[in-house]
Each structure stands twice: as structure tokens, then as C-alpha cells.
Design an enzyme around this catalytic site. Structure first.
Site, PDB file in Angstrom:
ATOM      1  N   LYS A  46       0.741  -1.232   0.048  1.00  0.00           N
ATOM      2  CA  LYS A  46      -0.060   0.047  -0.037  1.00  0.00           C
ATOM      3  C   LYS A  46       0.773   1.080   0.146  1.00  0.00           C
ATOM      4  O   LYS A  46       1.582   1.495   0.894  1.00  0.00           O
ATOM      5  CB  LYS A  46      -0.772   0.065   1.171  1.00  0.00           C
ATOM      6  CG  LYS A  46      -1.829   1.407   1.261  1.00  0.00           C
ATOM      7  CD  LYS A  46      -2.617   1.186   2.314  1.00  0.00           C
ATOM      8  CE  LYS A  46      -3.204   2.614   2.782  1.00  0.00           C
ATOM      9  NZ  LYS A  46      -3.739   3.116   3.972  1.00  0.00           N
ATOM     10  N   GLY A 100      -8.126   8.883   9.774  1.00  0.00           N
ATOM     11  CA  GLY A 100      -8.373   8.797  11.262  1.00  0.00           C
ATOM     12  C   GLY A 100      -9.458   9.872  11.342  1.00  0.00           C
ATOM     13  O   GLY A 100      -9.754  10.012  12.717  1.00  0.00           O
ATOM     14  N   ALA A 123      -9.579   5.291   4.108  1.00  0.00           N
ATOM     15  CA  ALA A 123      -9.390   6.350   5.049  1.00  0.00           C
ATOM     16  C   ALA A 123     -10.675   7.099   5.348  1.00  0.00           C
ATOM     17  O   ALA A 123     -11.546   7.318   4.275  1.00  0.00           O
ATOM     18  CB  ALA A 123      -8.328   7.353   4.365  1.00  0.00           C
ATOM     19  N   GLY A 124     -10.956   7.608   6.475  1.00  0.00           N
ATOM     20  CA  GLY A 124     -11.980   8.285   6.861  1.00  0.00           C
ATOM     21  C   GLY A 124     -13.277   7.656   7.191  1.00  0.00           C
ATOM     22  O   GLY A 124     -14.195   8.171   7.648  1.00  0.00           O
ATOM     23  N   ASN A 126      -9.772   1.170   9.625  1.00  0.00           N
ATOM     24  CA  ASN A 126      -8.746   0.957  10.608  1.00  0.00           C
ATOM     25  C   ASN A 126      -9.191   1.295  11.973  1.00  0.00           C
ATOM     26  O   ASN A 126      -9.995   0.967  12.754  1.00  0.00           O
ATOM     27  CB  ASN A 126      -7.256   1.404  10.482  1.00  0.00           C
ATOM     28  CG  ASN A 126      -6.268   1.192  11.503  1.00  0.00           C
ATOM     29  OD1 ASN A 126      -5.062   0.980  11.033  1.00  0.00           O
ATOM     30  ND2 ASN A 126      -6.867   0.726  12.737  1.00  0.00           N
ATOM     31  N   THR A 127      -9.042   2.910  12.052  1.00  0.00           N
ATOM     32  CA  THR A 127      -9.617   3.536  13.209  1.00  0.00           C
ATOM     33  C   THR A 127     -10.887   3.377  13.810  1.00  0.00           C
ATOM     34  O   THR A 127     -11.156   3.220  14.819  1.00  0.00           O
ATOM     35  CB  THR A 127      -9.401   5.247  13.204  1.00  0.00           C
ATOM     36  OG1 THR A 127      -8.048   5.562  12.552  1.00  0.00           O
ATOM     37  CG2 THR A 127      -9.620   6.139  14.190  1.00  0.00           C
TER      38      THR A 127
END
Lengths: 66, 260
Positions: B95, B156, B182-183, B204-205
């Protein structure tokens, strides 16, 4: 002998190979990648690769990330 | 089934491994997410904690590891990290992240394109993290990206898919899988991306910092499946004007006389 290890100064008491250094640091060789002066050292060369005065050593591994 | 560079994936949820409270919670969340692709980062070993190794915590499961180049500020740094990643993982999955500004963590399009081109020539399987720019997505595909990973919103931030019209164009034009990365802060965001036709999402987050990361991982797994199923089922068209769901014929008298 003084080297830079992961960005910090470190003194080595005796002549060391990459494998010696990993053992001193209690690191399992299979879990890390070693860069010596920005060149990646192959694991089968850890024993035969000596660290010299002023060398820059980076020891890197996977961590959690996204 | 999702296919990237010849590898098939049953799960369309990719999981990041950052910010989990413990290795145990991370492993349980991965299990609950049913994901097959896991991202990891590269950092200097903490020499005070030599036994702290994520790969030991993840065990010998059959995941595809997708190392990222997080921390790289330009193409050269990303390529250096790519080489370390390949040495560490023994595989060429990558990535590609090039984020020069730590405040926004937005990807540098020029350096990302340069690095993609060079790494593809070195036989890396490159999945570039990119802004949701349809022209850039085409250029990344032209130089051999195995997938493109447009951001929903900055890393994040949990803001969801803010640039959906751009991502729709990327999906419409794509010749490689599109992974919205992301996001994504809630299962509904993931479902929305999948309903739009994204091939996968990377989260992830939203999972790792949830009150119960394991339950949240399961919720995301369901949302991704639901969104994909809805996309395949064919969504109804949006309309500004109401369109009755109930029959227009056979209605009772409009003078409400029947209520008397």
C-alpha cells in the site's frame, strides 16, 4: 567502536557482525529487517557482515498500521 | 469474487492494525471482521521492547499482508520503505502512501504517481493511497497500479465518504479494483461506499478505537456485505419529487366523507 543504531549513538565493545548485534539486542533475526548504511542485508549474510566504525544501522519491523 | 493482481478475496473488508489497545483485541477483531487483507506499517524496532512483534501476535493465519509506506514524505522514501517491506514480508504487496504534510496526511499525487511507476517496474503489486481524483486514478492505472485507493476523507477522521461524486467517477472509469480507504468512521459509511460500487473498503481507526472493537469489526463485516449485495441488486434511481409507493388507483373519496 561507535555506530548509529536506529538514529541513536551506540558503542560496541567488540567487533560485531550483524548477527552478533541482533543477539546482543535480544532480537529474533526472523522478525526484523536490517539496513546497513541504507543497504538491506539479506538474512543469510547476517553472520558474515561485520559492522564498522561510524556505520548507520537501522533495525526495522512491522508494527500495527492502517 | 474480488480479484487483485490474480489473487482472489472472498472478503471485501480490508483491516488496518493500528491503534488497537492490545494484540489480543486486534487478533479477535480481525477474526470477527472475517477479512483476508491486513495492513501493517514499518517502524524502527523499539529496542527497549525487543519481544513486541506484531507478526507473532497475528500468528500463522492465511492473511494477505499489505505493508504500507506510512511515514514516507516523497517517492524516494516510499521506495526505500517498499524494499524494506518486501524484505520483511517476503511478498510484493504494497500500500503506497506518500504523505508530506503530517497535519492533513493527504497524499502527494505527483510523488505517488512517480513511486507507483518505479515500483511497478520492480514487480511490486502497488495499491496507491490517493486523493479522490479521477484523472489521477486513470494515470495510476496506466502505470500499472493493481488497484486504486481513493480516500473517503482524511486518515483517522471518521468523517465518512465526503467526496462521493468524485469516487463515483473513479469507479465508473476503473479498470482495476477501487478500494475506498481512510475516513470511514461507521458501518453505514462502509455500506455507502459499497453501494456506490466500490470493490472493497479499508477500515482501521473506526474499529480499533471503538468501545468494543470486536463487535465493531463484526458490524463492519455485515455492512460491507450488505452494501455489496445492494449494489449487485441494483439501486433505485434518486428523484427530487415524491413518487408514491402505494397504488394511485382505487383510493377512497378525497372529500373525507367516509369518516363522518
Amino acid at each position: 567502536m561507535n555506530i548509529t543504531l536506529n538514529g541513536n549513538n551506540k558503542s560496541l565493545q567488540k567487533k560485531s557482525s550483524v548477527l552478533d548485534l541482533l543477539k546482543d539486542l535480544q532480537l529474533t533475526p526472523e522478525t526484523v529487517v536490517v539496513e546497513l548504511n541504507t543497504t538491506i542485508i539479506q538474512p543469510d549474510s547476517y553472520d558474515s557482515t561485520d559492522i564498522g566504525e561510524g556505520d548507520q544501522v537501522e533495525i526495522i519491523r512491522f508494527v500495527g498500521g492502517g | 469474487m474480488l480479484c487483485i493482481s490474480g489473487t482472489e478475496f472472498r472478503s471485501r473488508l480490508f483491516l488496518g492494525t493500528g491503534k488497537f489497545s492490545s494484540s489480543t483485541v486486534m487478533a479477535e477483531a480481525i477474526e470477527a471482521s472475517d477479512c483476508q487483507m491486513i495492513t501493517v506499517a514499518l517502524r524502527r524496532v523499539d529496542l527497549e521492547n525487543p519481544d513486541d512483534d506484531i507478526m507473532t501476535a497475528l500468528g500463522q493465519r492465511e492473511y494477505t499482508f499489505l505493508p504500507n509506506t506510512s511515514g514516507a514524505r516523497n517517492a524516494d522514501e516510499a521506495i526505500r520503505l517498499a524494499h524494506i517491506a518486501r524484505a520483511a514480508s517476503g511478498s510484493s504487496w504494497l500500500k503506497l502512501e506518500v504523505t508530506p504534510d503530517p497535519r492533513t496526511l493527504l497524499p502527494d499525487p505527483v510523488e505517488t504517481l512517480l513511486a507507483t511507476e518505479r515500483l511497478v517496474k520492480e514487480d511490486f503489486i502497488v495499491l496507491p493511497y490517493m486523493n479522490a481524483d479521477p484523472i489521477l486514478a486513470l494515470k495510476l492505472q496506466d502505470v500499472g497500479a493493481a488497484a486504486v485507493m481513493p480516500l473517503g476523507s482524511p486518515i483517522g477522521t471518521n468523517q465518512g465518504v465526503l467526496n462521493d461524486s468524485q469516487i463515483e467517477i473513479i469507479i465508473e472509469q476503473a479498470r482495476v479494483p477501487v478500494v475506498v480507504d481512510a475516513g470511514i468512521g461507521a458501518p453505514s459509511h462502509a455500506a455507502y461506499a459499497m453501494e456506490m460500487g466500490a470493490d472493497a473498503v479499508l477500515v482501521n481507526t473506526a474499529i480499533s478505537v471503538a468501545g468494543d472493537p470486536v463487535a465493531m469489526a463484526a458490524a463492519f463485516a455485515q455492512a460491507v456485505k450488505a452494501g455489496r449485495t445492494a449494489y449487485l441488486a441494483g439501486m433505485g434511481q434518486k428523484s427530487k419529487q415524491a413518487c408514491a409507493s402505494s397504488p394511485e388507483t382505487g383510493k377512497l373519496s378525497s372529500d373525507l366523507g367516509f369518516l363522518a
